[in-house]
Design a protein around this motif. Structure first.
Motif, short mmCIF file in Angstrom:
data_model
loop_
_atom_site.label_atom_id
_atom_site.label_comp_id
_atom_site.label_asym_id
_atom_site.label_seq_id
_atom_site.Cartn_x
_atom_site.Cartn_y
_atom_site.Cartn_z
N ILE A 1 -6.43 -21.25 8.20
CA ILE A 1 -5.73 -22.14 7.27
C ILE A 1 -5.37 -21.41 5.99
O ILE A 1 -4.24 -21.49 5.49
CB ILE A 1 -6.59 -23.39 6.95
CG1 ILE A 1 -6.74 -24.28 8.19
CG2 ILE A 1 -5.95 -24.19 5.81
CD1 ILE A 1 -7.70 -25.44 8.00
N MET A 2 -6.34 -20.67 5.45
CA MET A 2 -6.10 -19.97 4.18
C MET A 2 -5.04 -18.88 4.31
O MET A 2 -4.26 -18.65 3.38
CB MET A 2 -7.41 -19.40 3.66
CG MET A 2 -8.38 -20.46 3.18
SD MET A 2 -10.03 -19.81 2.80
CE MET A 2 -9.66 -18.75 1.41
N SER B 1 -1.01 -20.65 3.25
CA SER B 1 -0.86 -20.22 1.86
C SER B 1 0.61 -20.27 1.43
O SER B 1 1.49 -19.69 2.10
CB SER B 1 -1.40 -18.80 1.68
OG SER B 1 -1.31 -18.41 0.33
N GLY B 2 0.89 -20.99 0.36
CA GLY B 2 2.25 -21.10 -0.17
C GLY B 2 3.04 -22.28 0.35
O GLY B 2 4.09 -22.62 -0.21
N TYR B 3 2.57 -22.93 1.41
CA TYR B 3 3.31 -24.07 1.96
C TYR B 3 3.29 -25.23 0.96
O TYR B 3 2.23 -25.61 0.46
CB TYR B 3 2.70 -24.50 3.30
CG TYR B 3 3.43 -25.64 3.98
CD1 TYR B 3 4.72 -25.47 4.45
CD2 TYR B 3 2.84 -26.88 4.12
CE1 TYR B 3 5.41 -26.51 5.08
CE2 TYR B 3 3.50 -27.93 4.74
CZ TYR B 3 4.79 -27.74 5.21
OH TYR B 3 5.46 -28.78 5.82
N GLN B 4 4.46 -25.79 0.69
CA GLN B 4 4.62 -26.87 -0.28
C GLN B 4 4.06 -26.50 -1.66
O GLN B 4 3.67 -27.36 -2.44
CB GLN B 4 3.93 -28.15 0.22
CG GLN B 4 4.52 -28.73 1.48
CD GLN B 4 5.96 -29.23 1.30
OE1 GLN B 4 6.27 -29.87 0.31
NE2 GLN B 4 6.83 -28.91 2.24
N GLY B 5 4.05 -25.20 -1.95
CA GLY B 5 3.63 -24.75 -3.26
C GLY B 5 2.13 -24.74 -3.48
O GLY B 5 1.66 -24.53 -4.61
N LEU B 6 1.33 -24.95 -2.41
CA LEU B 6 -0.12 -24.98 -2.54
C LEU B 6 -0.73 -23.70 -2.00
O LEU B 6 -0.18 -23.08 -1.07
CB LEU B 6 -0.70 -26.18 -1.78
CG LEU B 6 -0.29 -27.57 -2.27
CD1 LEU B 6 -0.87 -28.65 -1.35
CD2 LEU B 6 -0.74 -27.80 -3.71
N SER B 7 -1.86 -23.33 -2.54
CA SER B 7 -2.58 -22.15 -2.06
C SER B 7 -3.29 -22.45 -0.74
O SER B 7 -3.52 -23.62 -0.40
CB SER B 7 -3.62 -21.70 -3.10
OG SER B 7 -3.00 -21.36 -4.31
N GLY B 8 -3.66 -21.39 -0.04
CA GLY B 8 -4.35 -21.57 1.24
C GLY B 8 -5.66 -22.31 1.09
O GLY B 8 -6.02 -23.15 1.92
N TRP B 9 -6.42 -22.01 0.02
CA TRP B 9 -7.71 -22.68 -0.17
C TRP B 9 -7.54 -24.18 -0.43
O TRP B 9 -8.39 -24.99 -0.04
CB TRP B 9 -8.51 -22.02 -1.28
CG TRP B 9 -7.89 -22.08 -2.66
CD1 TRP B 9 -7.08 -21.14 -3.23
CD2 TRP B 9 -8.05 -23.11 -3.63
NE1 TRP B 9 -6.71 -21.52 -4.50
CE2 TRP B 9 -7.30 -22.73 -4.78
CE3 TRP B 9 -8.75 -24.31 -3.67
CZ2 TRP B 9 -7.23 -23.50 -5.94
CZ3 TRP B 9 -8.69 -25.10 -4.83
CH2 TRP B 9 -7.93 -24.70 -5.94
N GLN B 10 -6.42 -24.57 -1.06
CA GLN B 10 -6.17 -25.99 -1.30
C GLN B 10 -5.90 -26.73 0.02
O GLN B 10 -6.42 -27.82 0.25
CB GLN B 10 -5.00 -26.16 -2.25
CG GLN B 10 -5.29 -25.67 -3.67
CD GLN B 10 -4.08 -25.75 -4.58
OE1 GLN B 10 -3.06 -25.09 -4.33
NE2 GLN B 10 -4.18 -26.53 -5.64
N TRP B 11 -5.09 -26.12 0.87
CA TRP B 11 -4.84 -26.73 2.19
C TRP B 11 -6.12 -26.81 3.02
O TRP B 11 -6.33 -27.77 3.76
CB TRP B 11 -3.77 -25.93 2.94
CG TRP B 11 -2.37 -26.26 2.52
CD1 TRP B 11 -1.48 -25.44 1.89
CD2 TRP B 11 -1.71 -27.50 2.71
NE1 TRP B 11 -0.30 -26.10 1.67
CE2 TRP B 11 -0.41 -27.37 2.17
CE3 TRP B 11 -2.06 -28.73 3.29
CZ2 TRP B 11 0.53 -28.41 2.19
CZ3 TRP B 11 -1.14 -29.76 3.31
CH2 TRP B 11 0.13 -29.60 2.76
N SER C 1 -9.81 -8.65 5.94
CA SER C 1 -8.96 -9.82 6.21
C SER C 1 -9.80 -11.10 6.21
O SER C 1 -10.87 -11.15 6.80
CB SER C 1 -8.26 -9.66 7.56
OG SER C 1 -7.78 -10.90 8.04
N ILE C 2 -9.28 -12.14 5.55
CA ILE C 2 -9.99 -13.42 5.52
C ILE C 2 -10.13 -13.99 6.92
O ILE C 2 -11.19 -14.52 7.30
CB ILE C 2 -9.27 -14.42 4.59
CG1 ILE C 2 -9.32 -13.94 3.15
CG2 ILE C 2 -9.91 -15.81 4.69
CD1 ILE C 2 -8.56 -14.81 2.17
#
Length: 450
Positions: A177-178, A182-192, A290-291
Motif C-alpha cells: 500500500i505504501m 503513494s501520491g494517489y489523490q494527493g495522499l502519501s502511502g502511509w495515509q492510505w 525497499s519498504i
C-alpha cells in the motif's frame, strides 16, 4: 477429556467423547475463527505504525524518540480504560461490548491519516488505545464461558496466533500500500495504509452481533444438548478448583499473585513490542532497503511465530504443564533479542534470531493466559484479567519508548534490546518462583497442572 463417556455435571448426564469433540469443533469454528480475524485486525491497526514510520519520520520530521513515544502512548489510553471496559462487559454482554470497541478503534485507526505533528500523533495513538481497551482481556474472559481450563492454552494459542498472522499478512500488505498508493489523490502511502487497514475493522464490528452469543445458553446455533455439554464442562471445571481462589474484583486486587502475574506478562509484552514495533527498522538495518521487501521479509519471523504459538500452546495443554513452558519461552526469547543486537548488517542471522525469538516470546502469551484464567473466577476473572493486562501493557509503552530513546542517543537499538532481554529473564524467574503448582487448575486427569 479423552474417555468414552463420563459424567461431568451434577445431573450425571453422560456424553460420549465424540459428542464433546464435535460440540467443541462447532464452537471453535463459530467463535474462535471469527475472533481470530478480529484480533488480527486489532493487532495490525496497533502495529502498522511501525511500517508507516518508515515514511512518516522523513515526511513529518519525526525523530526516533517521537516515534517511540507515540507508539507507546497507545498503552496509556489502554491502561486507563481497560478495567472499566471489562467490568462493563459483564453487564452489557460480549456482543455489544465488542461491537462498540471495534467500530470505535477502526474509525480512530483510519483517522491516523490526519497526523501532521507530534501532538496529533500522540493524541490519536492515545485515543486508539482508549477505544481498543478491553478487547483482548474481554475475549480472554469471554472464552472462559465456553472452554474449561484444560482446553484453554491451545484455544488461546489459536486465537492469539492472530498476532503473528497479522504480521505475515500486514507486513507485505502495508509495504505494498505504501509503495503503490503513494501520491494517489494527493495522499502519501502511509495515509492510505491507515485508511485501508482501519475501515475493515469497522465492518467487522458491525458483523459482531450476528456471530457472537453472549453465553452458551444464548447460542441459537447450538442444540439444547450441545449447550448443556459446554455449560457442564465449564461448571465441572469451576467445581474442581475448590474454593481458595478470589471471587470478587476487590479480593483479586488484594491478592499478591495478581501482581506477580502482571509482572510476568509485562516482561512478555516488552519482548513482543520490541519485535513488533521495531521489526521494520531491524530489517532495514540488516540491509533491506525497499519498504515492500521489508514487508515480505517480515513474513518469515511472523510465520514461524504463528506455528510456534500453536505448537507450544498445544504442548502445554497436552502435558498439563504451564510454568516451565512459559519460563523457557521467556529465556529463549531473551537470548534471541541479544542475538538480534549482534546481527546488525547480517540479514540471515537477523532472520534466524527474529524467527526463534518471535516464536518463543509470542508463544508465551497464550501459555501465560492459561494460568490466571484457571486461578480466577466470577467477577474476579473479569476485573482481574483486565487488571493484569492493564498493568502488563505498561510494557507496551516502556518497550518502544526505551528502545526509541536508546536509538536516539546511541544510534543503535542494541542497548534497548539488552534491557528488554533482561526483563524477559526476570519474568521467567518470577514464573518459576511465584507460581506453585497449587495455583493452577486441575488438569483433565484431576492432577494440578504444573
Amino acid at each position: 477429556m479423552s474417555v468414552a463417556s463420563q459424567s461431568i455435571s451434577s445431573s450425571l448426564v453422560s456424553y460420549t467423547s465424540d459428542e464433546i469433540a464435535t460440540t467443541y469443533r462447532k464452537v471453535t469454528w463459530r467463535l474462535v475463527a471469527f475472533l481470530f480475524v478480529c484480533y488480527a485486525m486489532s493487532y495490525l491497526d496497533r502495529i502498522n505504525v511501525g511500517y508507516a514510520q518508515l515514511q512518516m519520520k522523513q515526511e513529518l520530521g519525526f525523530s526516533d524518540a517521537v516515534y517511540g513515544f507515540g507508539a507507546g502512548i497507545f498503552f496509556a489510553g489502554y491502561f486507563l480504560f481497560e478495567v472499566p471496559s471489562n467490568l462493563l462487559m459483564v453487564k452489557l454482554g460480549a456482543r455489544r461490548t465488542m461491537m462498540r470497541i471495534m467500530i470505535a478503534w477502526g474509525l480512530i485507526s483510519a483517522g491516523m491519516m490526519f497526523v501532521n505533528s507530534p501532538t496529533v500523533f500522540y493524541i490519536l495513538r492515545f485515543l486508539l488505545g482508549a477505544f481498543e481497551a478491553g478487547f483482548l482481556p474481554g475475549i480472554i474472559f469471554y472464552l472462559t464461558y465456553w472452554y474449561p481450563s484444560s482446553r484453554r492454552a491451545r484455544i488461546i494459542a489459536i486465537f492469539m496466533s492472530a498476532v503473528p498472522v497479522a504480521g505475515v499478512v500486514g507486513g507485505p500488505l502495508s509495504g505494498w500500500i505504501m509503495d503503490s498508493w503513494s501520491g494517489y489523490q494527493g495522499l502519501s502511502g502511509w495515509q492510505w495504509m491507515f485508511v485501508l487497514e482501519g475501515l475493515p475493522t469497522v465492518i467487522l464490528g458491525l458483523i459482531v452481533p450476528f456471530i457472537l452469543a453472549d453465553r452458551p445458553a444464548d447460542a441459537k446455533w447450538l442444540t439444547a444438548r450441545e449447550k448443556t455439554i459446554v455449560a457442564d464442562a465449564v461448571e465441572s471445571d469451576h467445581a474442581s478448583r475448590g474454593g481458595d481462589q478470589p471471587h470478587s474484583f476487590g479480593e483479586a486486587l488484594r491478592d499478591p499473585k495478581i501482581y506477580a502475574f502482571a509482572f510476568m506478562y509485562f516482561a512478555i509484552i516488552c519482548g513482543v513490542y520490541a519485535i513488533s514495533f521495531w521489526l521494520p527498522t531491524i530489517l532495514k538495518g540488516s540491509g533491506v532497503t525497499s519498504i515492500f521487501s521489508i514487508g515480505l521479509y517480515s513474513v518469515i519471523p511472523y510465520g514461524v511465530g504463528a506455528i510456534g504459538m500453536v505448537l507450544i500452546g498445544s504442548s502445554s495443554d497436552r502435558h498439563a504443564e504451564r510454568r516451565w513452558h512459559l519460563a523457557l519461552c521467556s529465556f529463549v526469547g531473551a537470548a534471541c533479542l541479544i542475538g538480534i543486537a549482534f546481527s546488525s548488517g547480517n540479514l540471515p542471522l537477523a532472520l534466524v534470531a527474529l524467527s526463534i525469538g518471535t516464536a518463543s516470546i509470542f508463544a508465551g502469551m497464550p501459555v501465560f493466559w492459561a494460568i490466571p484464567t484457571a486461578y480466577l473466577s466470577g467477577t474476579a476473572a473479569a476485573g482481574g484479567i483486565a487488571a493484569i493486562n492493564s498493568l502488563a501493557l505498561i510494557g507496551g509503552f516502556v518497550s518502544p519508548t526505551v528502545i526509541g530513546w536508546a536509538k536516539e542517543f546511541t544510534g543503535s537499538l542494541n542497548s534497548g534490546l539488552y534491557i528488554m532481554a533482561a526483563l524477559l529473564v526476570a519474568g521467567g524467574v518470577t514464573v518459576l518462583l511465584s507460581v506453585p503448582r497449587t495455583v493452577l487448575a486441575k488438569g483433565p486427569a484431576g492432577h494440578p497442572t504444573r
